[in-house]
Design a protein around this motif. Sequence first.
Motif, PDB file in Angstrom:
ATOM      1  N   THR B 486       0.824  -1.214   0.000  1.00  0.00           N
ATOM      2  CA  THR B 486       0.000   0.000   0.000  1.00  0.00           C
ATOM      3  C   THR B 486       0.855   1.259   0.000  1.00  0.00           C
ATOM      4  N   LYS B 487       1.961   1.227   0.716  1.00  0.00           N
ATOM      5  CA  LYS B 487       2.775   2.447   0.788  1.00  0.00           C
ATOM      6  C   LYS B 487       3.470   2.744  -0.533  1.00  0.00           C
ATOM      7  N   THR B 488       3.739   1.703  -1.299  1.00  0.00           N
ATOM      8  CA  THR B 488       4.264   1.930  -2.648  1.00  0.00           C
ATOM      9  C   THR B 488       3.185   2.572  -3.512  1.00  0.00           C
ATOM     10  N   VAL B 489       1.965   2.071  -3.369  1.00  0.00           N
ATOM     11  CA  VAL B 489       0.854   2.629  -4.146  1.00  0.00           C
ATOM     12  C   VAL B 489       0.589   4.086  -3.737  1.00  0.00           C
ATOM     13  N   LEU B 490       0.715   4.383  -2.456  1.00  0.00           N
ATOM     14  CA  LEU B 490       0.526   5.769  -2.010  1.00  0.00           C
ATOM     15  C   LEU B 490       1.583   6.670  -2.651  1.00  0.00           C
ATOM     16  N   ALA B 491       2.801   6.149  -2.744  1.00  0.00           N
ATOM     17  CA  ALA B 491       3.857   6.933  -3.402  1.00  0.00           C
ATOM     18  C   ALA B 491       3.517   7.154  -4.873  1.00  0.00           C
ATOM     19  N   GLN B 492       2.926   6.146  -5.493  1.00  0.00           N
ATOM     20  CA  GLN B 492       2.519   6.304  -6.896  1.00  0.00           C
ATOM     21  C   GLN B 492       1.456   7.395  -7.039  1.00  0.00           C
ATOM     22  N   ILE B 493       0.501   7.374  -6.113  1.00  0.00           N
ATOM     23  CA  ILE B 493      -0.568   8.373  -6.164  1.00  0.00           C
ATOM     24  C   ILE B 493       0.028   9.775  -6.034  1.00  0.00           C
ATOM     25  N   LEU B 494       0.977   9.896  -5.138  1.00  0.00           N
ATOM     26  CA  LEU B 494       1.606  11.200  -4.924  1.00  0.00           C
ATOM     27  C   LEU B 494       2.449  11.604  -6.142  1.00  0.00           C
ATOM     28  N   ALA B 495       3.187  10.652  -6.676  1.00  0.00           N
ATOM     29  CA  ALA B 495       4.025  10.936  -7.836  1.00  0.00           C
ATOM     30  C   ALA B 495       3.165  11.381  -9.019  1.00  0.00           C
ATOM     31  N   GLU B 496       2.040  10.725  -9.154  1.00  0.00           N
ATOM     32  CA  GLU B 496       1.128  11.078 -10.238  1.00  0.00           C
ATOM     33  C   GLU B 496       0.612  12.508 -10.040  1.00  0.00           C
ATOM     34  N   LYS B 497       0.201  12.779  -8.827  1.00  0.00           N
ATOM     35  CA  LYS B 497      -0.407  14.074  -8.537  1.00  0.00           C
ATOM     36  C   LYS B 497       0.603  15.216  -8.700  1.00  0.00           C
ATOM     37  N   LEU B 498       1.823  14.981  -8.240  1.00  0.00           N
ATOM     38  CA  LEU B 498       2.826  16.047  -8.313  1.00  0.00           C
ATOM     39  C   LEU B 498       3.687  15.932  -9.570  1.00  0.00           C
ATOM     40  N   VAL B 716     -12.168  -5.440 -14.169  1.00  0.00           N
ATOM     41  CA  VAL B 716     -13.121  -4.517 -14.784  1.00  0.00           C
ATOM     42  C   VAL B 716     -12.881  -3.198 -14.061  1.00  0.00           C
ATOM     43  N   GLU B 717     -13.023  -2.096 -14.774  1.00  0.00           N
ATOM     44  CA  GLU B 717     -12.723  -0.810 -14.147  1.00  0.00           C
ATOM     45  C   GLU B 717     -13.904   0.153 -14.217  1.00  0.00           C
ATOM     46  N   THR B 718     -14.773   0.028 -13.221  1.00  0.00           N
ATOM     47  CA  THR B 718     -15.887   0.987 -13.081  1.00  0.00           C
ATOM     48  C   THR B 718     -15.536   1.883 -11.901  1.00  0.00           C
ATOM     49  N   PRO B 719     -15.211   3.130 -12.136  1.00  0.00           N
ATOM     50  CA  PRO B 719     -14.653   3.937 -11.054  1.00  0.00           C
ATOM     51  C   PRO B 719     -15.590   4.122  -9.854  1.00  0.00           C
ATOM     52  N   HIS B 720     -14.987   4.069  -8.681  1.00  0.00           N
ATOM     53  CA  HIS B 720     -15.670   4.487  -7.465  1.00  0.00           C
ATOM     54  C   HIS B 720     -15.317   5.955  -7.291  1.00  0.00           C
ATOM     55  N   LEU B 721     -16.310   6.815  -7.460  1.00  0.00           N
ATOM     56  CA  LEU B 721     -16.022   8.237  -7.626  1.00  0.00           C
ATOM     57  C   LEU B 721     -15.376   8.873  -6.395  1.00  0.00           C
ATOM     58  N   ASP B 722     -15.606   8.300  -5.218  1.00  0.00           N
ATOM     59  CA  ASP B 722     -15.015   8.868  -4.014  1.00  0.00           C
ATOM     60  C   ASP B 722     -13.528   8.524  -3.862  1.00  0.00           C
ATOM     61  N   ALA B 723     -13.071   7.538  -4.620  1.00  0.00           N
ATOM     62  CA  ALA B 723     -11.746   6.977  -4.331  1.00  0.00           C
ATOM     63  C   ALA B 723     -10.686   7.582  -5.237  1.00  0.00           C
ATOM     64  N   PRO B 724      -9.419   7.518  -4.809  1.00  0.00           N
ATOM     65  CA  PRO B 724      -8.346   8.048  -5.644  1.00  0.00           C
ATOM     66  C   PRO B 724      -8.337   7.331  -6.999  1.00  0.00           C
ATOM     67  N   TYR B 725      -8.449   8.077  -8.043  1.00  0.00           N
ATOM     68  CA  TYR B 725      -8.457   7.551  -9.412  1.00  0.00           C
ATOM     69  C   TYR B 725      -9.528   6.479  -9.614  1.00  0.00           C
TER      70      TYR B 725
END
Lengths: 155, 772, 278
Positions: B486-498, B716-725
């Motif tokens: 999870t912490k690797t994924v959090l870093a990905q989310i941050l890297a994407e955002k910044l 399958v990728e149906t977005p959960h609108l509240d969630a990151p990406y």
Amino acid sequence: MTEKIAIPLNVNGEIREVVIRPADTLLDVLRNELSLTGAKPGCLNGDCGACSVIVGGTVYKSCIMLAVEAIDSKITTIEGLKNSPIQEAFIKHFAFQCGYCTPGFIINIQALLEKHSNPTYETIKEWLSSNICRCTSYEEIEGAVFSVVEKSSDE
Amino acid sequence: MHIIGKGIMRKDSLEKVTGHAKYTADFESKKMLYGRLVTSPHAHANIKQIDTSSAEKINGIRAIITGENLPLTGEEMKDRYPIAKERVRYYGEVVAVVVADTPFQAMQAAEAIKVNYEFLPVVNSPSEALKADAPLLHPDLENYEKINMVYPVPGTNIASKTKIRKGNLEKGWQESEVIVEEAFAFRPSDHAAMETRAVFAQIHPDGMIELTASSQAPFMIKRLIADYFNVELGRIIVNTPLVGGAFGGKASVQLELLAYLATKAVNGRLVKIVNEREEDMVTSPGHIGLEAQVKLGCTKEGILKAAEILFLWDGGAYSDKAIDLSRAGAVDCTGPYHIDNIWCDSLCMYTNHPFPAPFRGFSHSEVHFAFERTMDVLAQKLNMDPLELRARNAILPGHTTPTQVVLNSSTVGNLPECIRKLKMLLNWEEGQVIDVGPNKVRAKGVSCVWKTSTIDPDASSGVILTFNKDGSINLISGVVEIGTATKTVLAQILAEKLKMDINEIHVQMGVNTQSTPEHWKTVASRGTFMAGRAVLTAAEDVIKQLKSLASFLLRASTEDLEVGYGKVYVREEPKQYIPIKEIAYGYSFPEGLSIGGQMIGRGTYILRGMTHLDKETGAGRPGPEWTVGAEGVEIELNTRDYTYRVLKAVAVIDVGKVLNEKTALGQVKGSMSMGLSFAARETFRFDREGRVLNPQLRTYRPLRFGEHPKYEAAFVETPHLDAPYGARGVGEHALIGMPAALGNSLSTALSVKINYLPMIPEVLWKMKERGK
Amino acid sequence: MLAFNLEYYKPKTIEEAVECFFLLKKENKRAIYYSGGTEILTLGRLNLLQMDAVIDIKSISECLEFNFEHNQLIAGAALSLTYIEERNYFPLLSTVAKEVADHTARNKITLGGNVCGQIFYREAVLPFLLCDSNVVIAGEGGKETASIHQIFNGAFQLEEGQFLIQLLTDQEYITMPFASLKKRQQWETGYPLITVSSIKVDNRLRFAFSGLCSFPFRSTEMEDALNQANKSLHIRIQQAIDHIPAQVLDDIEGSREYRLFVLRNTLEEIITELEGEG
């Protein structure tokens, strides 16, 4: 002789003197006396393989071995492996999650590859069924092993 | 997107493959004392006497603690003394804790403690517990302190009763043309994480209590110790390093209480307690057992009209998380189907068995085994393709759940698409059973799944970002690294955002509850969702600060600035920029004047819109979103001796959005593996006296290398609108359908109902040849 | 970790080992001969086995012999099971050994440790029972050789201070057709429900069993029943089952009835295979 005794152990290329009880397992001594905590206690019963180390070229579960049995042998723990292909393959193939069983698996695979440069699937299976991984599906570990075997047989 | 979705290397890789990764038990100190448990060899007995006299004479013994003057504990209802008082209620229950200078001395002393027991009759299953003449395990039930939504029935062994009442069941039966009813059962089992639970604790001279624990819930340890022992919250610090597998088992707080009591007994000295495997399996909480009855009614066309369900959970000797587990099972009691009329009683029963912790899937693989097996029985009675029956009833946007939540695409995803993909991957059209003779058949079985995460409505997650002078960022989150990356994924989310290089994000792997912002518990596939949202908020905070300082330096308004690629730049004139590293620690003018200072971003996320469930009907919103999926297995069965192999396991999960392809696949395949292992081999074996006969990995046998099938996973990728990406939880869901899919394949292959776990050849043989 | 202290001795000769045992005895110390030690350490940790000293026999050269001499295969008690598998001098023994525990554990588990163990499966003894092997043991009275049938009755009947040195097997038996099947509760890991080993000698099948009763055994009564050429396989097997020498196990691996079901199937498989061969 129930008192503690001083013995030399040849661990990862260094001779280390340790003061132990003869009843101490190799796992206890590696972890508690030598601070080599890469070998993990998982069952202390010889069942899970997390504590595997190489002693005199053979892989053993260090929880079911007395330290005194290893006196005259070269001991290799996970800390003694540096940049081995299987370590890199584990990273590339995501062959671990929590990482707790990883040292045992890597040591076992290292011993396997030292003995059989091009093992059959049956041999891989026979060796690796000595360890338990609770996180991965084993396919990832299989992939890591295959990648190393294929590379070495190309050479 | 430059980094989301990619199979980025885990941030903990090098530590883990070199043996340098440190887990709780790996930390040693010369100052340490060692705790050792004395546990009960009986499942139900009065403690007549504990003789510690010979243990006290052993050198190096610093304290022996027994169960006097301790408070009652329990996460939802306080019914358990951390060390048994007067009575033991399960095999392996702690009756004393020894603290000594060395582990060896502690072990010797533990062996030397003599406990005199008086046996009591044993309650060995939840249905036995329900009998009118069953021994009462908790005569004080009505006096126990409890939280919301806990409904015990004093004078019985019912620790809590959850009711689901949706629609009108009578009307449902009237509309039903085909009805089936099935019964199911399985015993408690275990998580068997490779790292056994470990903890060390001390009380500093200023009164600060510091624990280091192998836990999914360091913040809950802090809260519960404060609550149970009446300590100020701020005086407790919990550290959690890397955790060697958890699967829900380390979300319960148990061993930590003993470590706290142990350090207290030796004037705050540092005390370490590490479970041996046997203790980890039976003394610490395990995986819940269940007895279930499911009755289903539908029209001739297979449209479900009524579901009547009774769950008797094997809640073990103490309720702790069992009540929550029994509630979560009720919430999604039907599987992912649209059914207007539902009646469910979910009873958390006291028995003389080890008590349960959450287990990956949080009751869902358990209730799905019962429900999805019944769906196959219904399909057979209708003479309908079991996948077709499922597709016809698939839950869709606009439908309501058993607790009457109205769903939309964001909250429920796309089950029909999962079913469609599964059909293809499983080559369903070739037929469900194929004779490959002699005495050999191949058979397929399927199961649909759904799960919401019934966590506390006020659960929150926080993230702090601190800049280093070189512009790199430290990411600090309360999520515990239990293996999920999870912490690797959090870093990905941050890297994407910044829009930055992920190698310039440094993740703090460990948790320290004093310096790390809280993440409620690392459970329920909530890490990425909640901490991910907190990362996004913290990133926004950082962006705002960067723009504000840069605006002044670039002489442009903040609205015209962008952050990315290590710079703050003018949107229209990217060549006009300032490197982040020049402002991350504030900005210094040539003459030395400085402004700003280290930039610190913060973000916090709290779940939205969740409510308590109504006592009489269960109506309420238990979780934010559902993840749905469709799964299948293919087996090859020897019809002569009932041995079988699992050839293939398939999972199609609507994950909303794949954030890291490799770790998502790892979660799905690892879940399937654990689900198959549970379904086909794992159980505690109890004797008539309620003792566990196999608390070792030699006799309790998780799947091994070479026993594994081929795995296929699709998303399958149906977005959960509240969630990151748009990402949905994915850590558990592929486990949920495995027991039912395996049961359905075996039942179909043998034309007999296999309703018991684990599905070992002996069970198949019994059902087929003895019909029992 | 063991809950008690140990003295550790590693004699180089049989005589030293025996002497060591009796010297310790004089001091009122209980010694155990230690080969692989896996069982001693696992049972010792749980306090199911106590001792004051262990005498490691892995430096005694006789215990490490594995070679043919005078048309006999000498197998030393301190050989690890994987060593035996890799050399493969005795294919039936290799086959049986390969199914014990797991590969890494078998690097440590020895022949002597397995057949003399407390854990009652002792599967590695089956080939020796089938081949009428001889056993070399040493004790206070020196070395002696005896037929395995004299000295093994469910377990080795060793006198105080005696230990197993070698197992001797006639070469002619080693080349005979054999079959061995281990059946487990599920898949490929774990103790046996039953292990059945068989060899074909002079057109007659011999059978030995582990996991069926609480000790491994070979039964001539069962062999007689199973070798009745004029009767149907079904009847032969049923009559063999009637002659099982003790109560069939009923435990966490499987119920008594199910074990018998598995036994029937396994015997059928083995007989079909071996009778098919000339």
